[in-house]
Design a protein around this motif. Structure first.
Motif, PDB file in Angstrom:
ATOM      1  N   GLU A   1       0.820  -1.213   0.000  1.00 27.72           N
ATOM      2  CA  GLU A   1       0.000   0.000   0.000  1.00 27.72           C
ATOM      3  C   GLU A   1       0.855   1.264   0.000  1.00 27.72           C
ATOM      4  OE1 GLU A   1      -2.970  -0.349  -0.686  1.00 27.72           O
ATOM      5  OE2 GLU A   1      -3.327  -2.452  -0.170  1.00 27.72           O
TER       6      GLU A   1
ATOM      7  N   TYR B   1      -8.617   2.053   4.526  1.00 25.16           N
ATOM      8  CA  TYR B   1      -8.212   0.819   3.836  1.00 25.16           C
ATOM      9  C   TYR B   1      -9.233  -0.278   4.088  1.00 25.16           C
ATOM     10  CZ  TYR B   1      -3.837   3.207   2.944  1.00 25.16           C
ATOM     11  OH  TYR B   1      -2.908   4.104   2.500  1.00 25.16           O
TER      12      TYR B   1
ATOM     13  N   PRO C   1      -8.677   0.437  -4.140  1.00 27.31           N
ATOM     14  CA  PRO C   1      -7.225   0.298  -3.935  1.00 27.31           C
ATOM     15  C   PRO C   1      -6.364   1.032  -4.971  1.00 27.31           C
ATOM     16  CG  PRO C   1      -8.324  -1.786  -3.546  1.00 27.31           C
ATOM     17  CD  PRO C   1      -9.383  -0.848  -4.037  1.00 27.31           C
TER      18      PRO C   1
END
Lengths: 208, 472
Positions: A65, A142, B46
């Motif tokens: 990430e 997230y 994402p």
């Protein structure tokens, strides 16, 4: 023959020019890198162990990430930093950090000493929706971490074996136990485990 | 029978892709800038998440926009300074397709979460290998052309392009030494502090030999062409070149001041960074003195305006760099937005502007037609200047505030401001930076339209080397 006419020769010979550039540009790197890369700058702090499977998984998700674009893991030996974050960082804490994740930018706070500062539940809420616990936060949420099982592609053993080749002292038993340690856990659990372990190796180290 | 014509179609192809990646890469930058103001606009997706998109932004502008522009201009100028057709044009075309494919797949892989987390070398091992192979092809075409040149001396722009090829190859290979674990995941051969020193030797010199050296190659060919003046001082060029190649490589450790690496390497990095000011400014002086003879043209030619302004930002950024490398300055600037401002004064003000100027010069020559709109190019010039200035000023304001507030202690010796308070205070600066990026991007979009219109319905002009015995 002065230096300009000497240089005339260099600029008429491509091979010589290439060799010259390679030679001149490699000196600095050799002086600075070789002593550090071959020297004793990678020994582990006493008691420092490689990341347990769940934390390793968490660290690899932290890398995936690109958390390091906004968070550093390096407390500088400055009074204000030590007051704010905790004991300053030492080289021997990072012996099992491949790659290093010191970062170069603090859009968010440093995380080198984050372990144990907050509860697991706080991290859970914060990672899913940062503004639910820190209203001014500009961190992204997230949510997908909670939806993915840890080690989704089943590579934890392969990753640990790769690290063994690089010198991390995992035992065969450690590797064999890894899938079970990750079974039933989510990526969120793994990241929280990594964050909670961060900086714990230096607890009890003398304060500057 | 005259000599074989120059292979300029591949130059055009790289140039087109460079403009395309500039737009995509800068748009990604504007989007991540907006995410710092409105943090929920990643919509929980994402690939739009800040970390991944920020990494895609730097990868796209560096390797898509920057490297495509460098290869286009290197291939154009090396033929003209060597009086010979590009060596192995087939290989040059293979490099073109391979490079563009690598950028597409590489950006996609970063958005999918493949990253080695080493700054400006984030692409994972399959791409590291692909880039190495492509780079060898670049070297073969470039040095092959030089080897077959019909001009005695190798012109100075080629020294810089040559240094770009050689040194970037060395940095790329060493910094990406890693052991693959899966197709999209590897672990660095170096750990912790050692990895940090290797990474910043790479990171700083990617700036040095790609963003500085490579683009100086562009400067040394296109500035004199544009100004219709010879380079002011040949001797200064020689001294500046070798001093640059020798000194730059030492400066990396200034990225690790007060970090857990040996003190001697930090101090050495700082001293060499200060010395680096001399060769950097020697080149700037050489460039400015070259332009000085063409002051009149500066008023009317937008391409020359871009190049001269880029030289000013080059001077600014190469002065700011050594100052930030001083430990007592760095203690405030490190980890703050000041670094981002410094990078962009170089990346926007120097790299992007000189590329834009060069493209405004090149495209009419490649297309065999005058620029579609000089007026539009002038508007682009002011948008680019305004965007860069606003960006840099916003990040100075933000960075200096962060630096001072983070380290501020009260009378009891405790930290005076919480991290969150300082972070919240950044919002107006982040808003300004978003506007600055948008302004700069708008200018680049105008350029894309202008260049496309200039080229519309045309093919790359067939140009030939001068007849045997003619002078460059």
């Amino acid at each position: 023959m002065n230096w300009v006419s000497l240089h005339h020769r260099l600029e008429r010979n491509a091979g010589l020019l290439i060799f010259g550039i390679l030679l001149v540009s490699s000196i600095g790197g050799m002086v600075q890198l070789l002593p550090i890369v071959t020297g004793d700058h990678a020994h582990a702090a006493p008691g420092l162990a490689p990341y347990p499977a769940l934390e390793l998984e968490g660290r690899d998700i932290y890398i995936r990430e690109s958390c390091g674009t906004c968070h550093t893991q390096q407390v500088r030996p400055l009074l204000a930093e030590v007051k704010r974050y905790g004991p300053f960082s030492r080289a021997e804490e990072f012996a099992y950090d491949r790659p290093f994740l010191w970062g170069s930018k603090r859009t968010g706070p440093d995380l080198a000493r984050i372990g144990g500062r907050y509860t697991d539940e706080w991290h859970r809420l914060h990672l899913l929706d940062p503004r639910s616990v820190v209203p001014v936060s500009i961190m992204p949420g997230y949510p997908w971490l909670a939806e993915h099982p840890a080690d989704r592609d089943g590579t934890i053993e392969a990753r640990m074996r790769t690290l063994v080749k690089l010198g991390h002292p995992y035992t065969e038993a450690d590797i064999a136990a890894a899938p079970a340690a990750l079974a039933g856990r989510t990526e969120l659990d793994a990241v929280i485990a990594y964050l909670q372990g961060m900086g714990r190796s230096m607890q009890g180290a003398p304060q500057p | 029978m005259s000599a074989a014509p120059y292979e300029d179609r591949v130059v055009t192809a790289f140039l087109y892709c460079s403009v395309f990646w500039a737009l995509i890469g800068m748009a990604a930058g504007v989007y991540v800038a907006a995410e710092l103001v409105w943090p929920t606009i990643d919509f929980g997706l994402p690939p739009l998440s800040f970390g991944r998109l920020r990494t895609a932004h730097t990868t796209l502008v560096l390797f898509g926009f920057g490297v495509s522009a460098l290869i286009a201009t290197a291939f154009y100028s090396v033929q003209r300074t060597s009086h010979v057709r590009l060596f192995a044009p087939g290989l040059a075309w293979a490099l073109f397709f391979a490079w563009q494919l690598a950028i597409v797949l590489g950006a996609a892989s970063i958005l999918a979460g493949w990253t080695s987390a080493k700054e400006y070398a984030e692409l994972e091992w399959p791409f590291d290998i692909a880039i190495t192979v492509a780079w060898v092809a670049f070297a073969v075409v470039f040095f092959g052309t030089i080897a077959r040149r019909r001009v005695g001396p190798i012109y100075i722009s080629n020294w810089f392009y040559g240094a770009l090829i050689i040194v970037i190859a060395m940095l790329h290979i060493v910094n990406n030494l890693e052991l693959p674990a899966t197709i999209g995941k590897s672990y660095s051969l170096f750990a912790g502090a050692q990895d940090a020193v290797v990474q910043w030797w790479y990171g700083h010199n990617a700036v040095g030999f790609l963003l500085t050296g490579g683009f100086l190659g562009m400067l040394y060919y296109f500035l004199p062409k544009q100004a219709e003046q010879p380079i002011w001082s040949y001797r200064l060029s020689i001294v500046a070149f070798w001093a640059f190649v020798y000194t730059y490589i030492w400066a990396g450790p200034h990225h690790l001041h007060y970090h857990a690496v040996p003190e001697w390497v930090q101090s050495l990095g700082m001293v060499m960074s200060l010395i680096l000011l001399a060769p950097s400014w020697a080149t700037m002086v050489n460039g400015i003195m070259t332009v000085a003879g063409a002051a009149k043209k500066l008023k009317t030619d937008p391409a020359l305006k871009f190049i001269v302004l880029s030289l000013a930002f080059y001077g600014l950024a190469t002065f700011e760099g050594p100052m930030l490398a001083i430990k007592s300055v760095n203690v405030f600037s490190h980890f703050t937005e000041w670094t981002i401002g410094h990078v962009h004064s170089g990346a926007l003000g120097w790299n992007a502007l000189i590329t834009f100027g060069t493209f405004y010069f090149l495209v009419p020559r490649l297309a065999g037609a005058p620029l579609w709109s000089t007026k539009l190019a002038n508007i682009h010039f002011w948008l680019a200047l305004a965007g860069t200035m606003l960006y840099v000023l916003a990040m100075w304001g933000a960075g200096v505030s962060q630096g001072v507030l983070w380290l501020s202690l009260d009378e009891l010796g405790e930290v005076r401001f919480s991290f969150n308070d300082v972070m919240a205070a950044m919002k107006p600066y982040y808003g300004l930076r978003f506007l600055a990026g948008l302004t700069f991007l708008a200018g680049a979009a105008l350029m894309a339209v202008n260049l496309a219109k200039t080229f519309a319905g045309r093919r790359t002009v067939v140009a030939r080397p001068p007849a045997e015995g003619a002078r460059a």
